[in-house]
Design an enzyme around this catalytic site. Structure first.
Site, mmCIF file in Angstrom:
data_model
loop_
_atom_site.group_PDB
_atom_site.id
_atom_site.type_symbol
_atom_site.label_atom_id
_atom_site.label_comp_id
_atom_site.label_asym_id
_atom_site.label_seq_id
_atom_site.Cartn_x
_atom_site.Cartn_y
_atom_site.Cartn_z
ATOM 1 N N ASP A 176 48.493 37.801 44.727
ATOM 2 C CA ASP A 176 48.047 37.059 43.562
ATOM 3 C C ASP A 176 48.244 37.972 42.347
ATOM 4 O OD1 ASP A 176 46.450 35.226 41.887
ATOM 5 O OD2 ASP A 176 44.935 36.795 42.041
ATOM 6 N N ASP B 129 46.507 37.514 38.591
ATOM 7 C CA ASP B 129 45.289 37.717 37.799
ATOM 8 C C ASP B 129 44.114 38.103 38.696
ATOM 9 O OD1 ASP B 129 46.360 36.888 35.177
ATOM 10 O OD2 ASP B 129 46.584 34.949 36.165
ATOM 11 N N ASP C 105 42.236 37.816 45.157
ATOM 12 C CA ASP C 105 40.801 37.974 44.868
ATOM 13 C C ASP C 105 40.041 36.657 44.932
ATOM 14 O OD1 ASP C 105 42.076 36.989 42.497
ATOM 15 O OD2 ASP C 105 40.316 37.611 41.338
#
Length: 291
Positions: free
Chosen positions: A64, A66, A212
């Site tokens: 991922d 961001d 995250d």
């Protein structure tokens, strides 16, 4: 049998040709190994190193962006309030999503004018975030570790392509493929991860998804059949054992430096050439009369 570390493995796995500047002795050293791997499965099973066989092979890592490769800078609650129309609507969306908001999913059913205003607001928040874009500590070291072992790295984000392009330019780390939200369907649908696996010509169970977000990154990875690693730097998700089984990742870390340790401890990171690729490589050598 494991391939001697004499060739750029990403070219072999991607179906590319051998580099012309490769020393001839490297080709000679590779040829027996390639033929050995191309042998039929009826060959002696004892030839495979038993210690390595216990570890799952890992050939690719998908990140991922961001909050994983970059430090979180976007004020998502403020974005959600503006897009949804205030605190009450934001609270209702959180309740409907079990405490999380999938803003892109929320606006999919809106009319064209409402969608346009929503996307404009999201784009404004994202542009503000780009001005403060920072690389996550440990990202450069982890990418160097993967490159040294010629393990592929890709990227899936729900951000826009412009943000991905800026990330590549600013930090000089390329992820291929790098899929933004222009690729549909986006996370948590497994389609983008399966697309990357297909592009790499790797099965999902030789790839790990690192992110995250439980609802986006981990669910995407699990649905695709890949390994999953949750980056939880603040402890917001609580202990690993407390997570529901449908979103529980295979691994949970608090930093990207710990991801490196997970890969070393739990996976076979040596390059193994498939029988098809080994046969193709041997044909390349034979066509050039390399003995």
């Amino acid at each position: 049998m494991f391939l001697p570390r004499l060739l750029p493995a990403h070219r072999l796995l991607a179906g590319g040709t051998l580099p012309l500047l490769l020393p001839r002795r490297s080709l000679l050293a590779l040829r027996p190994a390639a033929r050995a791997v191309a042998m039929s499965s009826s060959s002696s099973a004892a030839a495979a190193p038993p210690a390595r066989a216990r570890r799952a092979p890992l050939r690719g890592v998908v990140f991922d962006m961001d909050g994983t490769l970059t430090v979180p800078v976007i004020d998502f609650p403020a974005m959600y309030r503006e897009v949804l129309g205030g605190e009450a609507a934001y609270a209702a969306a959180r309740a409907a999503g079990g405490g999380a908001v999938d803003i892109l999913h929320c606006i999919e059913s809106w009319g064209p004018d409402e969608q346009r205003r929503a996307y404009e607001a999201i784009a404004r928040f994202e542009r503000d975030g780009l001005d403060r874009l920072q690389i996550m500590p440990g990202a450069a070291e982890l990418c160097g570790f993967l490159d040294a072992r010629q393990i592929r790295r890709g990227l899936i984000t729900r951000n826009v392509k412009g943000a991905v392009d800026l990330f590549h330019q600013r930090f000089g780390m390329m992820f291929v493929p790098a899929l933004s939200r222009e690729f549909r369907p986006y996370k948590p649908d497994p389609a983008p991860l399966l697309h990357i696996c297909s592009t790499w010509k790797l099965p999902p169970n030789e790839v790990i998804m690192v992110g995250d977000s439980l609802k986006d990154d981990i669910v995407c990875g699990k649905r695709a059949g890949a390994f999953t690693c949750l980056l939880d730097g603040t402890g917001r998700y609580g202990p690993h054992d407390s997570l529901p089984e449908d979103v529980k990742p295979d691994f949970m870390v608090s930093s990207l430096s710990e991801v490196l340790s997970v890969l070393e401890e739990h996976f076979d990171l040596d390059l193994v050439l498939s029988a098809d690729r080994a046969a193709e490589l041997c044909g390349f050598l034979d066509a050039r009369q390399i003995r």
